[in-house]
Design a protein around this motif. Structure first.
Motif, PDB file in Angstrom:
ATOM      1  N   ALA A 373       0.835  -1.208   0.000  1.00 30.17           N
ATOM      2  CA  ALA A 373       0.000   0.000   0.000  1.00 30.17           C
ATOM      3  C   ALA A 373       0.869   1.257   0.000  1.00 30.17           C
ATOM      4  CB  ALA A 373      -0.928  -0.006   1.215  1.00 30.17           C
ATOM      5  N   SER A 374       1.941   1.243   0.780  1.00 32.54           N
ATOM      6  CA  SER A 374       2.820   2.410   0.866  1.00 32.54           C
ATOM      7  C   SER A 374       3.546   2.656  -0.453  1.00 32.54           C
ATOM      8  CB  SER A 374       3.843   2.208   1.992  1.00 32.54           C
ATOM      9  OG  SER A 374       4.784   3.248   2.022  1.00 32.54           O
ATOM     10  N   ILE A 375       4.113   1.586  -1.034  1.00 31.67           N
ATOM     11  CA  ILE A 375       4.823   1.725  -2.307  1.00 31.67           C
ATOM     12  C   ILE A 375       3.870   2.178  -3.407  1.00 31.67           C
ATOM     13  CG2 ILE A 375       6.072   0.471  -4.107  1.00 31.67           C
ATOM     14  CD1 ILE A 375       7.778   0.981  -1.702  1.00 31.67           C
ATOM     15  N   GLN A 377       1.188   3.976  -3.110  1.00 32.75           N
ATOM     16  CA  GLN A 377       0.915   5.403  -2.901  1.00 32.75           C
ATOM     17  C   GLN A 377       2.057   6.249  -3.461  1.00 32.75           C
ATOM     18  OE1 GLN A 377      -1.919   6.475  -1.153  1.00 32.75           O
ATOM     19  NE2 GLN A 377      -1.452   8.617  -1.519  1.00 32.75           N
ATOM     20  N   LYS A 378       3.288   5.842  -3.188  1.00 32.78           N
ATOM     21  CA  LYS A 378       4.438   6.650  -3.587  1.00 32.78           C
ATOM     22  C   LYS A 378       4.681   6.622  -5.083  1.00 32.78           C
ATOM     23  CE  LYS A 378       6.799   6.284   0.875  1.00 32.78           C
ATOM     24  NZ  LYS A 378       7.952   5.732   1.609  1.00 32.78           N
ATOM     25  N   VAL A 379       4.575   5.442  -5.700  1.00 32.26           N
ATOM     26  CA  VAL A 379       4.871   5.385  -7.138  1.00 32.26           C
ATOM     27  C   VAL A 379       3.811   6.103  -7.951  1.00 32.26           C
ATOM     28  CG1 VAL A 379       6.246   3.278  -7.011  1.00 32.26           C
ATOM     29  CG2 VAL A 379       3.789   3.095  -7.415  1.00 32.26           C
ATOM     30  N   PHE A 380       2.560   6.055  -7.501  1.00 29.51           N
ATOM     31  CA  PHE A 380       1.509   6.727  -8.264  1.00 29.51           C
ATOM     32  C   PHE A 380       1.501   8.229  -8.009  1.00 29.51           C
ATOM     33  CE2 PHE A 380      -0.540   2.379  -8.091  1.00 29.51           C
ATOM     34  CZ  PHE A 380      -0.189   2.081  -9.398  1.00 29.51           C
ATOM     35  N   GLU A 381       2.080   8.656  -6.906  1.00 28.07           N
ATOM     36  CA  GLU A 381       2.247  10.091  -6.657  1.00 28.07           C
ATOM     37  C   GLU A 381       3.530  10.619  -7.285  1.00 28.07           C
ATOM     38  OE1 GLU A 381       2.125  10.523  -2.451  1.00 28.07           O
ATOM     39  OE2 GLU A 381      -0.072  10.595  -2.352  1.00 28.07           O
ATOM     40  N   GLY A 382       4.412   9.697  -7.696  1.00 33.38           N
ATOM     41  CA  GLY A 382       5.676  10.100  -8.307  1.00 33.38           C
ATOM     42  C   GLY A 382       6.707  10.563  -7.309  1.00 33.38           C
ATOM     43  N   THR A 383       6.611  10.093  -6.056  1.00 29.80           N
ATOM     44  CA  THR A 383       7.546  10.548  -5.020  1.00 29.80           C
ATOM     45  C   THR A 383       8.614   9.516  -4.702  1.00 29.80           C
ATOM     46  OG1 THR A 383       6.057   9.732  -3.289  1.00 29.80           O
ATOM     47  CG2 THR A 383       5.813  12.040  -3.966  1.00 29.80           C
ATOM     48  N   ILE A 384       8.782   8.529  -5.571  1.00 31.44           N
ATOM     49  CA  ILE A 384       9.798   7.509  -5.333  1.00 31.44           C
ATOM     50  C   ILE A 384      10.716   7.437  -6.550  1.00 31.44           C
ATOM     51  CG2 ILE A 384       8.397   5.610  -6.261  1.00 31.44           C
ATOM     52  CD1 ILE A 384       9.571   3.836  -4.050  1.00 31.44           C
TER      53      ILE A 384
END
Length: 560
Positions: A373-375, A377-384
């Motif tokens: 869930a955390s990953i 969230q981050k990949v779809f927000e572009g923050t990773i």
């Protein structure tokens, strides 16, 4: 990150779907040759197909919405899809696996229309906004989430296997408790409890536990949740001392067994642990206090949950349309096998060890699901940062085939420092028609251009960017780290950085670079050569400005 409408980045094949009534219902079964996809992507089989390609199916209606259930899935091959699932294929702009992960992650309730039965219409489907990184990063995201998803599935399978191990161990040691083919002594529940009158107790009826009697703290009221989840930390309702003394016959003590007596969780049970809070059962539970000299608690629970035992004694009992436990007098007639207590205890030790391993696996599963869930969230927000995630170039819309490396094309002009004034001027290169976009050009094509231009010459990042932008008329969209901090939307420029980084580490299968530091003051690289254009630009700089990091194509023709 750029957002695009789903309708713009996929091709919709809804016109090929067929309603269920266009085929005979009796053709649909578990035995057919091809997947049959209906609402919510529920899968059965059929002997016909209407799609013979890789498709993304998205549930049009049903129970998926708002329940975190899978509403999007991929099928690759001969498939039948009815008119309750949308069908999309790629058009080169978005990767289907990436879309599947995003659609199963996103909250789509805003797009679900209809007051009685929610429906995702074609127009609403097309208007879903999708965060769209470069195609390469879409593949990276899908690969990353697939790895976590696979690990989660493996962990679930491992937990299931532990259950099967315990069941197999029970059967091996004791056989079928209903058939009793091993000839064990058997007995009714009345004979294996501590006290027939006090040890078998159904929770209080007749409104004894109305909500108005509950208090903020005191004696706990045990509910079906405790039997279902074996979670004795859950606390919701309490009664005071007076009500507890009034209902003391329903008291729960350590070592008791509580069983759910109604609803879809009929027959679920748990053993009350030593540290359980003092309290009573509610009307939906049955409490047993077994004589552990005759029957072990753990052995009892495995016998109770045996499928044949369940079917014979309580699995089909219903009342008023709701699954319900039989009356106590009928329950007292249930027959339990009674192998020697030493053998029961031996099984209990094995089962408890398996249960401890299972608890560890379940804790790991929970961590993995939280990570997923955390990953997501981050990949779809572009923050990773995805630059280190492996990338398979063959998954690009136009697959790249790697060929055997041949001799490097010689550059049009080889210019050295010593001969810079005598060199012949190159004919200008014809401009490329239109402007190429970095994201639409393969790494192989970029690598071939670099080989053709630089050959054995040295170049730095600025020289490479100038060549790509001016000579190849390619919109690279590279921005410095300072510019990216000021404008986060520039983060897509990471692709250019990653191209260079992977070429230096050997991960780029189309180009390998070596990196050197050139000191123009000491001329530490003898016979260093640059292209004519780059040399002309360098001549305008002093020695300090000319010093810096340079690259050179590394292979058998240029590097010892």
């Amino acid at each position: 990150m750029e957002y695009r409408f789903l309708g713009d980045i996929t091709t919709n094949l809804d016109y090929k779907r067929r309603p269920l009534n266009s085929i005979d219902r009796d053709k649909i079964s578990k035995e057919g040759l091809y997947p049959y996809i209906g609402a919510n992507n529920i899968l059965t089989y059929i002997d016909e197909y209407i799609f013979d390609e890789k498709i993304l199916c998205i549930a049009e209606d049903g129970g998926s919405w708002g329940k975190n259930e899978v509403c999007s899935n991929i099928y690759d091959g001969k498939t039948w899809v009815n008119n309750h699932a949308h069908v999309l294929i790629e058009n080169g702009k978005a990767n289907l696996e990436f879309l599947r992960y995003y659609l199963n992650f996103a909250d789509l309730n805003f797009h679900i229309k209809g007051s009685t039965r929610g429906k995702l219409t074609r127009s609403e489907l097309d208007n879903i906004q999708i965060p769209l990184p470069s195609y390469e990063n879409q593949i990276r995201i899908a690969n990353l989430l697939e790895k976590i998803e696979t690990t989660i599935d493996e962990r679930k399978s491992a937990i299931d296997l532990l259950d099967e191990l315990a069941k197999a161990t029970f059967y091996q040691m004791f056989g079928d408790p209903v058939k009793n083919e091993k000839g064990w002594e058997n007995s009714t529940i009345s004979k294996i409890v501590v006290d027939e009158k006090k040890s078998i107790r159904r929770g209080p009826f007749g409104g004894a536990l109305k909500k108005e009697i509950f208090v903020q703290s005191g004696y706990l009221v045990y509910e079906q949740y405790h039997a279902l989840n074996n979670d004795f930390s859950f606390e919701r309702y309490y009664i005071d001392e007076n009500k507890f003394q009034e209902l003391k016959a329903f008291e729960v003590k350590s070592g008791d067994i509580i069983i759910s007596c109604s609803g879809v969780y009929l027959g679920k049970l748990a053993i009350v642990p030593k540290n359980a809070k003092k309290g009573i059962i509610n009307q939906a539970l049955l409490r047993l206090t077994l004589n552990n000299n005759l029957i072990d608690n753990t052995f009892f629970t495995w016998q109770w949950t045996n499928e044949n035992f369940k079917k014979k004694y309580y699995g089909n009992n219903i009342g008023s349309g709701i699954p319900n436990f039989p009356p106590i007098e009928e329950f007292k007639k249930f027959k339990f096998i009674l192998p020697p207590i030493t053998l029961q205890n031996q099984f209990a030790d094995i089962a408890q060890k398996i249960e401890r391993i299972k608890a560890e696996q379940e804790a790991q599963l929970k961590d993995l699901e939280e990570l997923y869930a955390s990953i997501s969230q981050k990949v779809f927000e572009g923050t990773i940062d995805l630059s280190k995630v492996p990338f398979d170039a063959s998954l690009l819309p136009n697959p790249i085939k790697t060929t055997t490396k041949g001799p490097i094309e010689q550059p049009d002009v080889v210019v050295t420092k010593a001969s810079s004034k005598e060199t012949t001027i190159k004919e200008p290169k014809p401009a490329t028609k239109g402007k190429l976009i970095w994201e639409n050009v393969s790494f192989k094509e970029v690598s071939d251009n670099i080989r053709s231009e630089f050959g054995s010459h040295y170049f730095n990042a600025e020289m490479l960017l100038r060549f790509l932008k001016e000579d190849k008329v390619m919109q690279v969209n590279y921005f410095s780290s300072v510019e990216q901090k000021k404008n986060p939307q520039y983060e897509n420029a990471d692709d250019f950085y990653r191209f260079i980084a992977t070429a230096l580490t050997g991960e780029n299968i189309f180009l390998t670079l070596e990196q050197v530091f050139y000191n123009a003051e000491t001329e530490n690289i003898p016979n260093i050569s640059f292209t004519e254009t780059d040399l002309e630009n360098l001549s305008k700089e002093d020695k300090k400005e000319r010093s810096g990091i340079y690259f050179r194509i590394k292979d058998e023709t240029t590097t010892p």
